[in-house]
Design an enzyme around this catalytic site. Structure first.
Site, short mmCIF file in Angstrom:
data_model
loop_
_atom_site.label_atom_id
_atom_site.label_comp_id
_atom_site.label_asym_id
_atom_site.label_seq_id
_atom_site.Cartn_x
_atom_site.Cartn_y
_atom_site.Cartn_z
N LYS A 39 0.85 -1.19 0.00
CA LYS A 39 0.00 0.00 0.00
C LYS A 39 0.88 1.23 0.00
O LYS A 39 1.83 1.33 0.79
CB LYS A 39 -0.88 0.01 1.24
CG LYS A 39 -1.78 1.23 1.31
CD LYS A 39 -2.71 1.13 2.47
CE LYS A 39 -2.41 2.20 3.47
NZ LYS A 39 -3.36 2.27 4.55
C1 R5P Z 1 -2.38 4.53 7.20
O1 R5P Z 1 -1.76 3.53 7.23
C2 R5P Z 1 -3.74 4.66 7.70
O2 R5P Z 1 -3.80 3.82 8.73
C3 R5P Z 1 -4.83 4.35 6.66
O3 R5P Z 1 -5.10 2.99 6.56
C4 R5P Z 1 -4.49 4.80 5.28
O4 R5P Z 1 -3.83 6.00 5.29
C5 R5P Z 1 -5.72 4.83 4.38
O5 R5P Z 1 -6.61 5.72 4.84
P1 R5P Z 1 -6.78 7.15 4.18
O6 R5P Z 1 -7.41 6.91 2.83
O7 R5P Z 1 -7.70 7.88 5.10
O8 R5P Z 1 -5.43 7.77 4.06
#
Ligand code: R5P
Length: 256
Positions: free
Chosen positions: A169
């Protein structure tokens, strides 16, 4: 391992809509996630994978849930710390198995003070995952002082992939196609801070066009006043090849 990945990635499109609600693990009660027990059930029908902490999944996701689970297993800092880059592995592999996790998510802080310990965490989880055939999702973290350039993301995603994760990710950036091309495992893109819906759909579209195999989106869904419609519009881009313009029109039709 393949069975778990097939739970995460839709067999037809090959892509995934992950809904990230793991923010509480370091932010506490985030805006829009105050009532996980209400937010999750209403979005559940429209997502392929739920990304959350053990506590949130155990308390707010029904046990008969059939959607894939991305279980966050690293933890250790909070918004109150200056440096967020020091974490530990907080969930035993036995509990990941017990919770039917389809992947275990570990935050990695390449270039930060906690790089070594986060790579150590990642390695431990990957090794345990290989013993029991559970994929590991390597999460590329961006700290306050860390650069968000294509150079950084190319370096960080590749390091994480070379550690042996099954999926990565990261964030969208310029020359995103090059990051995807140089990463030997599928990439899902985090949404980041809340944007106007139209811009978030554009981010989703550019990510998929650039070769991402899905979105791992949180705030741009759960902080929207139209979160259910928003996740459906994201789905159109991820699974049905909609452009951002088509998805925006779809969103507008649903909300007017
Ligand atoms: C980062 O690892 C956070 O825990 C979220 O899972 C990630 O950033 C995705 O969420 P968002 O789309 O709000 O950034």
């Amino acid at each position: 391992m393949k069975k778990h990945l097939a739970n995460i990635f839709d067999p037809k499109s090959g892509n995934t809509v992950m809904f990230a609600f793991d923010h509480g693990y370091f932010m506490g009660s985030t805006a829009g996630l105050e009532r996980l027990d209400i937010v999750i059930p209403k979005l559940l029908p429209y997502v392929d994978c739920l990304m959350g902490t053990r506590g949130a999944l155990r308390t707010c996701v029904p046990a008969d849930n059939r959607k894939a689970i991305a279980l966050r297993v690293s933890s250790g800092s909070s918004m109150l710390n200056e440096d967020l880059s020091h974490e530990v592995v907080a969930v035993d592999i036995e509990d990941s198995i017990r919770m039917n996790a389809d992947c275990m998510a570990v935050q990695t802080f390449i270039g930060a003070d906690g790089q070594l310990s986060s790579i150590d965490n990642l390695s431990r989880v990957i090794n345990a995952g290989f013993r029991y055939s559970i994929p590991t999702l390597g999460v590329v973290a961006v700290g306050k002082d860390m650069e968000r350039t294509d150079r950084f993301f190319k370096l960080a995603t590749r390091i994480v992939a070379e550690m042996g994760v099954q999926l990565v990710k990261t964030y969208y950036c310029d020359n995103f196609e090059e990051i995807v091309a140089a990463c030997p495992v599928p990439i899902v893109v985090a949404g980041g801070k809340k944007l106007p819906e139209r811009e978030a759909l554009n981010l989703a579209y550019k990510s998929i066009q650039g070769g991402a195999r899905g979105l791992d989106m949180g705030r741009n869904i759960f902080q929207s006043d139209h979160s259910v419609e928003m996740v459906q519009a994201i789905r159109k881009i991820v699974h049905e090849g909609y452009t951002d313009q088509q998805a925006w029109e779809f969103f507008e039709d649903l909300t007017h």
